[in-house]
Design an enzyme around this catalytic site. Sequence first.
Site, PDB file in Angstrom:
ATOM      1  N   ASP A  79     -13.674   8.386  31.655  1.00  0.00           N
ATOM      2  CA  ASP A  79     -14.207   7.401  30.725  1.00  0.00           C
ATOM      3  C   ASP A  79     -14.216   7.936  29.297  1.00  0.00           C
ATOM      4  O   ASP A  79     -14.336   9.148  29.064  1.00  0.00           O
ATOM      5  CB  ASP A  79     -15.637   7.029  31.117  1.00  0.00           C
ATOM      6  CG  ASP A  79     -15.681   6.030  32.256  1.00  0.00           C
ATOM      7  OD1 ASP A  79     -14.638   5.803  32.899  1.00  0.00           O
ATOM      8  OD2 ASP A  79     -16.784   5.493  32.517  1.00  0.00           O
ATOM      9  N   ASP A  80     -14.132   6.989  28.349  1.00  0.00           N
ATOM     10  CA  ASP A  80     -14.336   7.240  26.923  1.00  0.00           C
ATOM     11  C   ASP A  80     -13.113   7.898  26.280  1.00  0.00           C
ATOM     12  O   ASP A  80     -12.138   8.216  26.935  1.00  0.00           O
ATOM     13  CB  ASP A  80     -15.589   8.077  26.692  1.00  0.00           C
ATOM     14  CG  ASP A  80     -16.844   7.473  27.308  1.00  0.00           C
ATOM     15  OD1 ASP A  80     -16.824   6.263  27.598  1.00  0.00           O
ATOM     16  OD2 ASP A  80     -17.823   8.206  27.511  1.00  0.00           O
ATOM     17  N   HIS A 130     -12.183  -0.140  28.647  1.00  0.00           N
ATOM     18  CA  HIS A 130     -13.590   0.296  28.621  1.00  0.00           C
ATOM     19  C   HIS A 130     -14.310  -0.357  27.446  1.00  0.00           C
ATOM     20  O   HIS A 130     -15.269   0.211  26.913  1.00  0.00           O
ATOM     21  CB  HIS A 130     -13.647   1.820  28.527  1.00  0.00           C
ATOM     22  CG  HIS A 130     -14.940   2.431  28.986  1.00  0.00           C
ATOM     23  ND1 HIS A 130     -15.664   1.964  30.056  1.00  0.00           N
ATOM     24  CD2 HIS A 130     -15.656   3.496  28.512  1.00  0.00           C
ATOM     25  CE1 HIS A 130     -16.745   2.707  30.229  1.00  0.00           C
ATOM     26  NE2 HIS A 130     -16.770   3.631  29.292  1.00  0.00           N
ATOM     27  N   HIS A 134     -17.885  -0.023  23.246  1.00  0.00           N
ATOM     28  CA  HIS A 134     -18.752   0.692  24.186  1.00  0.00           C
ATOM     29  C   HIS A 134     -20.220   0.252  24.098  1.00  0.00           C
ATOM     30  O   HIS A 134     -21.136   1.078  24.090  1.00  0.00           O
ATOM     31  CB  HIS A 134     -18.654   2.205  23.944  1.00  0.00           C
ATOM     32  CG  HIS A 134     -18.980   3.035  25.156  1.00  0.00           C
ATOM     33  ND1 HIS A 134     -20.192   3.671  25.314  1.00  0.00           N
ATOM     34  CD2 HIS A 134     -18.258   3.346  26.253  1.00  0.00           C
ATOM     35  CE1 HIS A 134     -20.192   4.344  26.461  1.00  0.00           C
ATOM     36  NE2 HIS A 134     -19.031   4.160  27.046  1.00  0.00           N
ATOM     37  N   HIS A 226     -15.512  12.303  32.708  1.00  0.00           N
ATOM     38  CA  HIS A 226     -15.382  11.981  31.291  1.00  0.00           C
ATOM     39  C   HIS A 226     -14.395  12.941  30.630  1.00  0.00           C
ATOM     40  O   HIS A 226     -14.383  14.135  30.951  1.00  0.00           O
ATOM     41  CB  HIS A 226     -16.745  12.043  30.605  1.00  0.00           C
ATOM     42  CG  HIS A 226     -17.676  10.963  31.066  1.00  0.00           C
ATOM     43  ND1 HIS A 226     -18.362  11.030  32.256  1.00  0.00           N
ATOM     44  CD2 HIS A 226     -18.013   9.760  30.507  1.00  0.00           C
ATOM     45  CE1 HIS A 226     -19.089   9.930  32.414  1.00  0.00           C
ATOM     46  NE2 HIS A 226     -18.891   9.148  31.371  1.00  0.00           N
TER      47      HIS A 226
END
Length: 276
Positions: A79-80, A130, A134, A226
């Site tokens: 993620d991210d 995503h 955010h 992550h």
Amino acid sequence: MRGRVPALVAGIAALAVVFYVGWRLWVKSGDQLRPVVVLRGADAAALVTPRLGARLHALASGGRAPAAGRPRLIALTFDDGPYPVTTPLLLQTLHDLRVPATFFLIGRDAEQYPGLTRAIAADGHEIADHTLTHPNLDTLGEADVAAELRDGADVLNRIAPDPAERRLFRPPHGRYRLATVRTAQVSGYDTILWNDDPGDWRSVGTAELTAHVFAHATAPEILLLHSGRTATIAMLPELVTRYRQAGYAFVTVGRLLRLTSPAELNRPAAIPFPSS
């Protein structure tokens, strides 16, 4: 009258215990039934807000399926980001290990580092949505959720086109409501969560992360990680080696969805890993 007071207190205490136990069982059943994937055509309400009968069945069965016949497939998801320094290190590690992964990228970050976004795609990894900024989607209305999905995908598609950018979505922080998931479905997305979160978003060392992952292994599995964490990168060689030794194959989320059923992902089998 004196005799009634202790009896009344005892009755209230008993009701409090019953209420607490019931509440704990309700929470436990909800945790066991928390969906890992909600596909576009699925009954979102049944998965996100399970009925009493489903909760009772989960408590009775322990929430896990028998391991026999379950596909030993794992999708690493990051993620991210992308981020300078850590994302290139992660890509090099995955390349050396010959492991494909799925990157749930934030649109604004991808816009800031388009070269790194293209590098993820060039290495054969899957890029998914995503959101653009955010946010906590459980606090947003349906129109704002739809805009976050659409605008995030538009940015990713301009930089490094991938069909998954308009098909696979993960809510930031794993925060969502039933309305969030339904909005994603209407927008054409499968909502992708995870079977295990080892907590690498916190300041956790490599050894602790590795121990958690092996203690919570399932078949099949979507693992939440992550891309901005050096401890995560450091644990990957041991993780990949031991999963392969246990008969697992590493796949992207898109391929995992083609090779397994939602029921297998939402009710996986626990797989014991021997101590290293």
